[in-house]
Structure formats: C-alpha cells, structure tokens
Design a protein around this motif. Structure first.
Motif, mmCIF file in Angstrom:
data_model
loop_
_atom_site.group_PDB
_atom_site.id
_atom_site.type_symbol
_atom_site.label_atom_id
_atom_site.label_comp_id
_atom_site.label_asym_id
_atom_site.label_seq_id
_atom_site.Cartn_x
_atom_site.Cartn_y
_atom_site.Cartn_z
ATOM 1 N N LEU A 129 12.522 -6.547 4.457
ATOM 2 C CA LEU A 129 11.732 -7.394 5.350
ATOM 3 C C LEU A 129 10.598 -6.598 5.978
ATOM 4 N N LYS A 130 10.903 -5.398 6.393
ATOM 5 C CA LYS A 130 9.872 -4.528 6.980
ATOM 6 C C LYS A 130 8.729 -4.306 6.004
ATOM 7 N N GLU A 131 9.062 -4.031 4.755
ATOM 8 C CA GLU A 131 8.029 -3.786 3.749
ATOM 9 C C GLU A 131 7.211 -5.046 3.465
ATOM 10 N N ARG A 132 7.870 -6.216 3.478
ATOM 11 C CA ARG A 132 7.143 -7.464 3.252
ATOM 12 C C ARG A 132 6.151 -7.745 4.374
ATOM 13 N N ILE A 133 6.565 -7.478 5.612
ATOM 14 C CA ILE A 133 5.655 -7.692 6.747
ATOM 15 C C ILE A 133 4.477 -6.732 6.672
ATOM 16 N N GLN A 134 4.748 -5.489 6.302
ATOM 17 C CA GLN A 134 3.666 -4.514 6.172
ATOM 18 C C GLN A 134 2.681 -4.930 5.085
ATOM 19 N N ARG A 135 3.212 -5.437 3.968
ATOM 20 C CA ARG A 135 2.319 -5.883 2.893
ATOM 21 C C ARG A 135 1.508 -7.106 3.332
ATOM 22 N N ALA A 136 2.156 -8.018 4.076
ATOM 23 C CA ALA A 136 1.451 -9.211 4.540
ATOM 24 C C ALA A 136 0.293 -8.838 5.457
ATOM 25 N N ILE A 137 0.505 -7.826 6.293
ATOM 26 C CA ILE A 137 -0.560 -7.381 7.192
ATOM 27 C C ILE A 137 -1.692 -6.728 6.406
ATOM 28 N N GLU A 138 -1.326 -5.916 5.414
ATOM 29 C CA GLU A 138 -2.344 -5.232 4.615
ATOM 30 C C GLU A 138 -3.124 -6.208 3.746
ATOM 31 N N ASP A 139 -2.462 -7.263 3.288
ATOM 32 C CA ASP A 139 -3.132 -8.236 2.409
ATOM 33 C C ASP A 139 -3.989 -9.228 3.188
ATOM 34 N N ASN A 140 -3.770 -9.319 4.487
ATOM 35 C CA ASN A 140 -4.527 -10.260 5.316
ATOM 36 C C ASN A 140 -5.670 -9.513 5.989
ATOM 37 N N ALA A 141 -6.890 -9.830 5.573
ATOM 38 C CA ALA A 141 -8.055 -9.118 6.100
ATOM 39 C C ALA A 141 -8.179 -9.296 7.608
#
Length: 311
Positions: A129-141
């Motif tokens: 879950l932590k990794e998914r949230i980090q990816r979501a933040i990185e993918d959202n400009a």
C-alpha cells in the motif's frame, strides 16, 4: 442210463437292467464343474472391471499380506473404486491406513508462529500500500510538487501517512481548520488507495507548541488539532473512503512533536493517518484503548524520524 444223467439241467440267468440306481455321482461332478465355471467367469469379470489401484493393492497384499495388515502402506484399500476399501480416502492410490486401536496422531498448532505469520503477511500488504501511494503521488503531476510534505513509513501500529506543513505551504489556513485546496487533493488521492485494504483507519491532528491566541480558558490547540483531524476525516470520506473504516479521530495538540528539539518548527503541524494493523486495531477497539501508549510510541518514532531527517 443212470438216474444222474436223467436229471434236467436248469440254468439261471440274471438280467441286468440299464439305468439302475448307482448313487448319482455324475450329478455331483457336473455341479462342481458348473460352480467352477461360474467362479471363473466371475473372477474374470471382476478383474476386467477393477481399477489399476485395486489391482496394485491386491497384488501387494498377496505378496506381503502381514506387512500391509499390520504396518499399513499401499494396499488393497487404496484405489479410486466406488467399492469401499480399507483406506480412508477412496480416491487415493497410495497410503493404506492402519486399522486397529492405535490412537490417531494429534496435530498441534503453534499459535505464536501462526500469529507471526499473520503479522508478516499484514506487514507485506501495508508495504505494498505504501508503494502504491508513493507511485500515485509520483504519477500525479499536481501532487508531485507536494511529495516532500507527504511522509510514509511502517511503524508498530501499521502504515503511517503524515501530511506536514512547510514554512510557506501550510495544510490549513492559519489558526483554522479550513483545508487548503492542495491539501484536499492530497487527502482525496490517499482515500482512493486506502480503499484497497480492509484495515481500519486512525487520524490524529497535531499542532506546534505556539499557544493559540486567547486559548488559556477557551478554544486552544487541543480543540484546533481535533477540528483539523475531523476536517481531514471528512475530506477522506469525500474522496471515497467508506466511513465505517474510521476507528479513531483524535486531537493531540503539541503533545507529540515531530521535531522535539524545535517545538515551533512548522513540520510539527501535521495530520497523521495510520492504517492500523490487527494488533493496534484490537487495542483501539477495546474500551479504554491504549491511546497513551500509542502516543508515546508515536513520539519515540517521530523523534527518531526527525533526527534522521536533519542534515
């Protein structure tokens, strides 16, 4: 001529009648023959309709009958035949069950090992879950520019997501529980990811050590931190998080500082969202939960984080 020569000669002939009584021995022989033929054809029919598992078991039984009967192993009961055999599972082809008065082996379950395995799996899910949230933040400009204000780590309570203030970028309006627009975006994005796990959620609001104006006997940092925690809760629900997932919403004022060495540091003003593990959830669900112990745990971990974050 003498008298002896004048006597008539009488010849007695015994007539034998065919088909007379002789005991019926041929009937017995014929019956034995018919019985043998019936037994032979029955044997051939059984062999033709018996599965390979049955044949293997029968062959082994006649080779070593005492071994199978006393010690168990592959035998005539291990087959896939619908005819009930000596084995426990008729679909198996190996593993004759030993019958008798020998007690069945008892299975023991190591509760500590089971609990440790459950905790390990739960930690793995939280890490994902932590990794998914980090990816979501990185993918959202729109959110990427705020990545330094979103701190994620795994603690003894579960996955902790902290949204902190920066010097010129606070989450809330000064002295208010009103969220800034970018803070709403961050919380709504987090809400989407939190729906992927069944864990309950805890939210705590924190302030720095600056006293609230006029808060000596009235509204203070305690009320402010609690109002900010509830504002974050409402925004998470608005982002799609199921309301029943919330288990605890608290305001901690400046009792648990992120930077204990600098109580006025803006980073102390933050919202802490914890995706609780099973142990923490059980403790929080009980009346008189371990909030104080949890706060101390948070304080120790956050002090370590602050020390690590310093240059």
């Amino acid at each position: 001529m003498s008298e002896d020569n004048q006597r008539p000669i009488i010849v007695k002939r015994v007539k034998k009648h065919a088909g007379g009584h002789h005991g019926g021995a041929w009937k017995i022989a014929y019956a034995d023959f018919v019985t043998a033929m019936v037994a032979f054809f029955l044997l051939m029919w059984l062999l033709g309709s018996t599965t390979s598992g049955d044949l293997k078991g029968i062959a082994e039984y006649f080779q070593t009958p005492l071994k199978v009967a006393l010690a168990g192993g592959s035998g005539s009961g291990d087959s896939s035949s619908v005819i009930k055999g000596g084995g426990q599972d008729l679909t198996r082809t190996e593993g004759q069950m030993k019958k008798g008065e020998i007690p069945a082996e008892k299975k023991t379950i190591n509760l500590k090992a089971a609990a440790a395995e459950l905790a390990r799996k739960e930690k793995t899910k939280l890490q994902d879950l932590k990794e998914r949230i980090q990816r979501a933040i990185e993918d959202n400009a729109a959110l990427r520019q705020y990545s330094k204000q979103i701190l994620l780590d795994i603690t003894s309570e579960g996955l902790r997501i902290q949204i902190v203030d920066e010097q010129n970028r606070p989450m809330f309006a000064s002295g208010s529980a009103q969220l800034q627009a970018y803070s709403r975006d961050i919380l709504r994005e987090i809400a989407k990811a939190l729906n992927d796990v069944p864990n309950r959620i805890s939210i705590s609001g924190h302030t720095d050590a600056q006293a609230y104006s006029g808060g000596t006997m009235g509204y203070s940092n305690w009320e402010l931190s609690a109002d900010r925690a509830n504002a974050a809760r409402r925004e998470l629900i608005g982002g799609g998080l199921v309301e029943t997932r919330m288990l605890r919403v608290v305001g901690l004022s400046s009792a648990v500082l992120f930077d204990a060495d600098n109580p006025l540091n803006p980073i102390n003003r933050r919202i802490s969202i914890i995706v609780m593990n099973k142990k923490t959830e059980d403790a929080a669900s009980k009346d008189g939960s371990t909030l104080e112990a949890d706060a101390k745990s948070d304080a120790a971990e956050e002090t370590t984080d602050a020390a690590a974050a310093k240059p």
